[in-house]
Design a protein around this motif. Structure first.
Motif, mmCIF file in Angstrom:
data_model
loop_
_atom_site.group_PDB
_atom_site.id
_atom_site.type_symbol
_atom_site.label_atom_id
_atom_site.label_comp_id
_atom_site.label_asym_id
_atom_site.label_seq_id
_atom_site.Cartn_x
_atom_site.Cartn_y
_atom_site.Cartn_z
ATOM 1 N N ALA A 391 -17.790 19.596 -52.153
ATOM 2 C CA ALA A 391 -17.481 20.726 -51.278
ATOM 3 C C ALA A 391 -16.453 20.340 -50.220
ATOM 4 O O ALA A 391 -15.623 21.150 -49.808
ATOM 5 N N SER A 392 -16.495 19.088 -49.767
ATOM 6 C CA SER A 392 -15.578 18.634 -48.727
ATOM 7 C C SER A 392 -14.153 18.523 -49.235
ATOM 8 O O SER A 392 -13.207 18.509 -48.451
ATOM 9 N N GLY A 393 -13.985 18.426 -50.540
ATOM 10 C CA GLY A 393 -12.650 18.375 -51.108
ATOM 11 C C GLY A 393 -12.119 16.960 -51.200
ATOM 12 O O GLY A 393 -11.798 16.326 -50.197
ATOM 13 N N ILE A 394 -12.048 16.449 -52.413
ATOM 14 C CA ILE A 394 -11.511 15.111 -52.644
ATOM 15 C C ILE A 394 -9.986 15.132 -52.604
ATOM 16 O O ILE A 394 -9.325 14.220 -52.135
ATOM 17 N N TRP A 395 -9.401 16.221 -53.124
ATOM 18 C CA TRP A 395 -7.971 16.249 -53.408
ATOM 19 C C TRP A 395 -7.180 17.009 -52.340
ATOM 20 O O TRP A 395 -6.219 17.705 -52.646
ATOM 21 N N GLY A 396 -7.577 16.852 -51.084
ATOM 22 C CA GLY A 396 -6.866 17.520 -50.005
ATOM 23 C C GLY A 396 -6.092 16.542 -49.155
ATOM 24 O O GLY A 396 -5.080 15.977 -49.582
ATOM 25 N N SER A 397 -6.548 16.312 -47.926
ATOM 26 C CA SER A 397 -5.834 15.434 -47.005
ATOM 27 C C SER A 397 -5.831 13.993 -47.526
ATOM 28 O O SER A 397 -6.755 13.556 -48.202
ATOM 29 N N GLY A 398 -4.767 13.282 -47.200
ATOM 30 C CA GLY A 398 -4.630 11.888 -47.628
ATOM 31 C C GLY A 398 -4.405 11.725 -49.115
ATOM 32 O O GLY A 398 -4.700 10.666 -49.684
ATOM 33 N N THR A 401 -1.945 8.760 -50.425
ATOM 34 C CA THR A 401 -2.564 7.433 -50.283
ATOM 35 C C THR A 401 -3.647 7.236 -51.336
ATOM 36 O O THR A 401 -3.764 6.154 -51.934
ATOM 37 N N LEU A 402 -4.451 8.263 -51.560
ATOM 38 C CA LEU A 402 -5.517 8.177 -52.550
ATOM 39 C C LEU A 402 -4.949 7.970 -53.954
ATOM 40 O O LEU A 402 -5.424 7.099 -54.702
ATOM 41 N N LEU A 403 -3.938 8.738 -54.321
ATOM 42 C CA LEU A 403 -3.360 8.613 -55.665
ATOM 43 C C LEU A 403 -2.756 7.228 -55.888
ATOM 44 O O LEU A 403 -2.884 6.655 -56.973
ATOM 45 N N THR A 404 -2.107 6.710 -54.870
ATOM 46 C CA THR A 404 -1.536 5.358 -54.986
ATOM 47 C C THR A 404 -2.635 4.323 -55.189
ATOM 48 O O THR A 404 -2.512 3.415 -56.023
ATOM 49 N N ALA A 405 -3.740 4.471 -54.453
ATOM 50 C CA ALA A 405 -4.867 3.530 -54.597
ATOM 51 C C ALA A 405 -5.513 3.648 -55.971
ATOM 52 O O ALA A 405 -5.878 2.627 -56.585
ATOM 53 N N LEU A 406 -5.662 4.857 -56.483
ATOM 54 C CA LEU A 406 -6.270 5.039 -57.804
ATOM 55 C C LEU A 406 -5.357 4.493 -58.898
ATOM 56 O O LEU A 406 -5.837 3.933 -59.884
ATOM 57 N N ARG A 407 -4.069 4.649 -58.719
ATOM 58 C CA ARG A 407 -3.123 4.065 -59.683
ATOM 59 C C ARG A 407 -3.274 2.543 -59.716
ATOM 60 O O ARG A 407 -3.310 1.939 -60.795
ATOM 61 N N ALA A 422 -14.275 1.275 -61.092
ATOM 62 C CA ALA A 422 -13.213 0.817 -60.194
ATOM 63 C C ALA A 422 -12.602 1.998 -59.441
ATOM 64 O O ALA A 422 -12.261 1.901 -58.257
ATOM 65 N N ILE A 423 -12.480 3.124 -60.110
ATOM 66 C CA ILE A 423 -11.916 4.320 -59.484
ATOM 67 C C ILE A 423 -12.848 4.833 -58.393
ATOM 68 O O ILE A 423 -12.418 5.162 -57.282
ATOM 69 N N MET A 424 -14.158 4.893 -58.689
ATOM 70 C CA MET A 424 -15.110 5.384 -57.693
ATOM 71 C C MET A 424 -15.164 4.459 -56.473
ATOM 72 O O MET A 424 -15.314 4.918 -55.334
ATOM 73 N N LYS A 425 -15.027 3.168 -56.709
ATOM 74 C CA LYS A 425 -15.022 2.218 -55.600
ATOM 75 C C LYS A 425 -13.804 2.441 -54.708
ATOM 76 O O LYS A 425 -13.908 2.447 -53.468
ATOM 77 N N ALA A 426 -12.638 2.638 -55.345
ATOM 78 C CA ALA A 426 -11.417 2.884 -54.574
ATOM 79 C C ALA A 426 -11.517 4.192 -53.786
ATOM 80 O O ALA A 426 -11.031 4.289 -52.657
ATOM 81 N N MET A 427 -12.161 5.176 -54.370
ATOM 82 C CA MET A 427 -12.332 6.462 -53.685
ATOM 83 C C MET A 427 -13.275 6.306 -52.495
ATOM 84 O O MET A 427 -13.016 6.841 -51.406
ATOM 85 N N ARG A 428 -14.355 5.590 -52.698
ATOM 86 C CA ARG A 428 -15.338 5.414 -51.629
ATOM 87 C C ARG A 428 -14.722 4.650 -50.452
ATOM 88 O O ARG A 428 -14.993 4.962 -49.295
ATOM 89 N N THR A 429 -13.859 3.681 -50.745
ATOM 90 C CA THR A 429 -13.211 2.894 -49.702
ATOM 91 C C THR A 429 -12.378 3.779 -48.784
ATOM 92 O O THR A 429 -12.229 3.494 -47.592
ATOM 93 N N ARG A 430 -11.853 4.865 -49.347
ATOM 94 C CA ARG A 430 -10.997 5.779 -48.578
ATOM 95 C C ARG A 430 -11.738 7.025 -48.120
ATOM 96 O O ARG A 430 -11.136 8.060 -47.837
#
Length: 589
Positions: A391-398, A401-407, A422-430
């Motif tokens: 609900a908070s929206g993963i694909w909004g602000s930042g 930076t998020l896409l670069t980290a996931l890449r 690995a993707i979920m860990k990178a997402m959680r870090t941000r």
């Protein structure tokens, strides 16, 4: 110093003769029908039309660059792009640097048509895009409405234009071939107007004719330099100061100027069209493809910044374009196989990490259908749904930076399958965790019909539903049964009616149903529909079980018990799928 350019009719004649053209750095036509109607009203009221910036292109220069024609018959799905022109080597032309939208609006309004998708129609439906012509109501009073418009211009199809309803609709393109005076009067007389309205209608028609044929409306400044770099700088300086032209349009212009072998404009627009025709139709934009290009080509930053569109980066993007294009096609095919389309895909950017994974691993053309990749596809589906449900929206602000980290996470992973951990860990870090709590589950249970999270949530709850074909989000108890009149007729007290309607329109009363089955079901109560659909009690009971329907009541009076039971069942399923499973994954990493 600005120069006089004649009348609107003369400008359209030059467009028709390919003397006015569009350089490849220009964006696409983006005006809506209402904006064209507003422009014509402004012209009729005598408001300033604005000036234009033209580039005089010598014959020695015109053969070196690509040029495009103006849109004439705009079709949102099939003809939304400017057609490419073949310029003769010995031909001098005038390229429009500023004023394309206004000239195209005139070209469509006075010579062409528009076909815009009707809301809620499928993109692949043959009747979703009715062709409409700009019309002027000659019987409408000349008085300002709340927006200041004084003349009644509307885009109408042929049937709408024929309907009287106290209106006399004149097709605006007819004014180009109509002479002033007797010919206009003759046209009006044929429509049997009362004498007291004849003069009024003639005055409106005469004003339109005068604006198009007689008034010198076109004024322009002419740039004569033949240096494309200077022209590009003029174009960017001219457009980057406003908000009308999107920044990605300017960046696409830079890419167009820097690609050497391929036509960036044609390639990107062709790919957008192809992606959007996949499955039951998507609504992706050039922004999506440009962002994907930056991400997949491993350009350091995926941000829409001028410094990312250097000649070196654009050369890398062009060199890798065939593989990038293939990966994006596989990505959208995969999303379509999950049942996604333009109406159910909540965030286009969620597809970009998937696209990078498919690109980096060089998956084969049959990735979406081959059995050997079934588990990998299911892992991707589960991750995608989780990211769309937040609900908070993963694909909004930042986002950049998020896409670069996931890449980076995908590239550094040694996994031969989608590296979800690995993707979920990178997402959680941000701060973009895919963990869910009980409060979020409660929020989901209260979601109402129309929420873009409904589809991914139902597809997560009921993964056995075949979503490759057209399907509907169906009210189990038909929503038409919950109008105040129907509820009153059923003996439901006034105090309970609003609550019942709200429950009937929320998640516990929704399911995924194939389109044909939903049409067949229509207003039937679920117990009645199941009896008719299944020949055996066993089939009906199985359907009830896998869809968590419980014991279906025979009438509306049992709805509240049904609702409470199914809500509890869905809550248990979501608790297991999103809370307990998420906690287990998080504990491992």
């Amino acid at each position: 110093m600005y120069k006089p350019g004649g009348t609107i009719a003369e400008a359209l004649d030059r467009i028709h003769k390919k003397q006015y053209v569009l350089p490849a750095i220009q964006r696409e036509f983006v005006w809506k029908p209402e904006q064209i109607e507003r422009l014509f009203d402004s012209l009729m009221q005598g408001y300033p039309f604005g000036t234009f910036l033209f580039w005089h292109v010598e014959p020695s220069t015109s053969s070196k660059f690509k040029f495009y024609d103006f849109v004439l018959n705009y079709h949102q799905r099939d003809a939304a792009h400017c057609p490419e022109l073949a310029i003769q080597h010995n031909q001098a032309i005038t390229a429009v640097l500023d004023g394309q939208q206004r000239l195209t609006a005139l070209n469509i309004g006075l010579r062409g048509s528009m076909a815009i998708k009707i809301p809620y129609k499928w993109w692949n439906s043959p009747d979703a895009f009715p062709r409409k012509t700009l019309c002027l109501n000659l019987r409408a009073p000349i008085k300002a409405n709340e927006d200041g418009a004084r003349y009644d211009f509307r885009f109408l199809d042929d049937e709408q234009a024929k309907r009287a309803d106290d209106a006399l609709w004149f097709k605006v393109p007819n004014i180009l071939g109509m002479r002033a005076g007797p010919e206009m009067l003759s046209w009006l007389v044929k429509h049997d107007l009362p004498n007291d309205e004849l003069n009024h209608s003639f005055d409106i028609l005469h004003t339109l004719h005068n604006v198009v044929h007689n008034k010198p409306m076109i004024n322009y400044y002419e740039e004569k330099a033949q240096d494309i770099e200077r022209v590009l700088n003029i174009f960017i300086r001219l457009n980057s100061g406003g908000t009308v032209l999107s920044y990605s349009d300017l960046l696409l212009s830079i890419a167009v100027a820097q690609w050497k072998q391929l036509d960036a404009r044609a390639e990107i627009h062709r790919l957008v069209d192809e992606l959007n025709k996949t499955g039951t139709g998507f609504a992706l934009s050039q922004d999506f493809v440009l962002k994907a290009g930056l991400m997949l080509a491993d350009i350091r930053s995926v941000g829409f910044k001028v410094e990312n569109f250097t000649a070196e980066n654009m050369a890398t993007l062009e060199a890798n374009w065939p593989d990038i294009r293939s990966a994006l096609l596989r990505t959208i095919e995969l999303a379509a196989s999950f049942g996604m389309n333009g109406q159910t895909l909540r965030a286009d950017s969620a597809l970009l990490p998937i696209a990078y994974y498919l690109y980096d691993r060089k998956v084969p053309v049959n990735y979406v259908t081959a059995g050997q990749f079934a588990n990998d596809r299911e892992t991707i589906r589960q991750w995608l749904i989780r990211s769309l449900l937040k609900a908070s929206g993963i694909w909004g602000s930042g986002l950049d930076t998020l896409l670069t980290a996931l890449r980076d996470a995908i590239k550094q992973s040694n996994s031969s399958t989608f590296p979800v951990e690995a993707i979920m860990k990178a997402m959680r870090t941000r701060g973009k965790s895919l963990l869910f709590d009980r409060a979020e589950i409660e929020d989901m249970l209260g979601m109402t019909y129309g929420d873009k999270r409904i589809f991914p949530l139902l597809s997560l709850l009921f993964p056995f539903v075949d979503l490759r074909n057209q399907f509907h989000i169906d009210h189990i108890f038909p929503i038409s049964r919950f109008s105040k009149i129907k509820l009153r007729q059923a003996g439901i007290s006034h105090e309970r009616q609003d609550d019942l309607y709200a429950q009937a329109n929320s998640l516990p009363n929704l399911q995924l149903l194939e389109g044909a089955a939903n049409i067949e079901k229509q207003t039937a109560l679920p117990a009645e529909w199941l009896r008719d659909r299944f020949k055996s009690d066993e089939g009906a009971l199985n359907y009830q079980s896998i869809h968590a329907l419980g014991q279906l009541p025979a009438d509306i009076h049992g709805f509240e018990d049904f609702y409470a039971t199914r809500r509890d069942a869905l809550q248990d399923k979501l608790q297991k799928l999103l809370v307990e499973n998420s906690t287990a994954v998080d504990a491992e990493y």
